[in-house]
Every structure is written in structure tokens, then in C-alpha cells.
Design an enzyme around this catalytic site. Sequence first.
Site, PDB file in Angstrom:
ATOM      1  N   GLU A  89       0.851  -1.185   0.000  1.00 20.17           N
ATOM      2  CA  GLU A  89       0.000   0.000   0.000  1.00 20.17           C
ATOM      3  C   GLU A  89       0.896   1.247   0.000  1.00 20.17           C
ATOM      4  OE1 GLU A  89      -3.098   2.006   3.265  1.00 20.17           O
ATOM      5  OE2 GLU A  89      -1.844   0.284   3.794  1.00 20.17           O
ATOM      6  N   ASP A 190      14.790  -1.936  13.416  1.00 23.53           N
ATOM      7  CA  ASP A 190      15.703  -1.143  12.581  1.00 23.53           C
ATOM      8  C   ASP A 190      15.168   0.286  12.522  1.00 23.53           C
ATOM      9  OD1 ASP A 190      17.759  -0.403  10.915  1.00 23.53           O
ATOM     10  OD2 ASP A 190      17.063  -1.507   9.161  1.00 23.53           O
TER      11      ASP A 190
END
Length: 282
Positions: A89, A190
Site C-alpha cells: 500500500e 531497525d
Amino acid sequence: MEAVRQIIQQETGSIPEQVLTLKGGDINQVFHCLLSDKQFVIKLNNSKQFPEMFEKESKGLQLLSQSKFIIPKTKAVGTFEKYDYLILEYIAPSKSINWETFGQNLAHLHLVSSAQFGLDHDNYIGSLKQNNTLENNWFDFYSNNRLLELTSLARDQQLLDRKDCIKIENICGILPEIVPACNPSLLHGDLWSGNLLPAKSGAPALIDPAVYYGHPEMDWAMLDLFGSFPGISFEKYQEINPLEKGFEKRKEIHQLYPLLVHLILFGRGYYNSVMNIVKKFN
């Protein structure tokens, strides 16, 4: 790129009207595809070089969707000719992040817990494979699956010598004296500024996860290592999921892991950053 057009047509039934190149880092090619009624992001990489990277990324995004962050939904994962691909998306960006909301959302993310540290599968941090073997406490997990594993890998690549490795092993032995025990928290894994996007009205969105259940200080340490965050963000976090006092003094212990990752991936330029922390705690 013709491969992108063919993949999008195959997965959506429509040919993109426009394909724009996005900044995508060192591993993947990333494109913004505009269709007549929809928009997608597609990521491509070499299917032989990074096996199952996109399947694992999609799993990570699904785990993060338990949070209050905006998380892109997966449209498709597959292989086309020499490429693996991930279609996501598209999240339209805004100008700046609402940092108060970020702090609150990160607190709620870290309240998602599990019985053990790690994950039921390994994944990637950048292009480096990330070992998520389950452990019952943070000290064993961080020592075995993060510091010692990467220290050994760095030594094999002649980026650390024997004395360096012994000093890192010494830190592993005193971790319980430095870092408070905790319950496993779901982490982005991360969390640097490039993986944090401002969506509509500044609502924070997360991309490119390296998820596992770990110490909540890891995400904050990573965010502080490769950028900064306003104090209000940390204050809002503390109201919901307070860290024990002293984070500022011990955060470098948790910055050792991403610095070792960078040492292995990008070379000796990160050696001094690693060893400065190591010497501080030896």
C-alpha cells in the site's frame, strides 16, 4: 521499468499509468506505481541474493500492525523472472511527524509481548541475516544472537581482532549489571529516521522492519544513534511504558548491535565507533 509494469498488471489487472523511482537504500529497487484508481509501492531485488527477504518483511509488517502506527498493507509477494517483489500500500507523506503521537505509539508497540525473546523465524536487518533464536532472558539473547554472533562474523572478515572480540565477550558477561531485566517487547528492530515516515496529519508510519521480541531500549537506542528525537516524544512514551532510570548512560550498549551490523556491511569506517563503546564498558 518494464518488469514493474508487468508485475503490477499481473497482480492488479491494471497497467500503471506512471512509475516513479523512489529512494530505496542499498538492497532494493523501489518504485511508486500510479494506477487510474490506486497507488502502490513495489520493491524488487535479486531472488538468489536475498532469499525470502520480502516474505519476512511482510510478516514483520503484519506483526507491527498490532500497534497504533500506520503500517503499509501487503498487496502481493512473489517472483518474476530474476526478481523477487513485494507490493505494498502507498502511504502519502506529509511534511513532519507528530512526535508526541510517535512516543505514545512506540510505547503501545512495546507493550505487545511474548513468552520469550526472539522470534519464531529469522529475518534480515538491512541485507544481513538476523538470527532470532528464542531465549528466556534478554542477556542470553543479546549476547548469543546479537553481539557474539556478529563479533565472530566481523572477526572472520578481519574487521575485529582477537583482543577486540575478548573485550566484547567481557561486556556480555556483565550485561546483567548494566542493563535492567525486562519482559520481551515487540520491536521494529531497525528504527532509524529513514524507516519512520510522516503520514497524513503527521501520523507516524513505520516501514522496513527487522522485528523480534527484545528489550524496549533497543528501538530508542537505534533512533538516537542515526538521528535524534524531541524530548516530548520520550516523555510521552514514559507516561505509558516507563523505562528504568539511566537509559542515557547505558544506551550505547544497545547501540553496539547496529554498529556491528554497519561494520560488517560497510567496513572499517565503523570500527572506532564500535570500539569506543567497547572500551567504555571494559
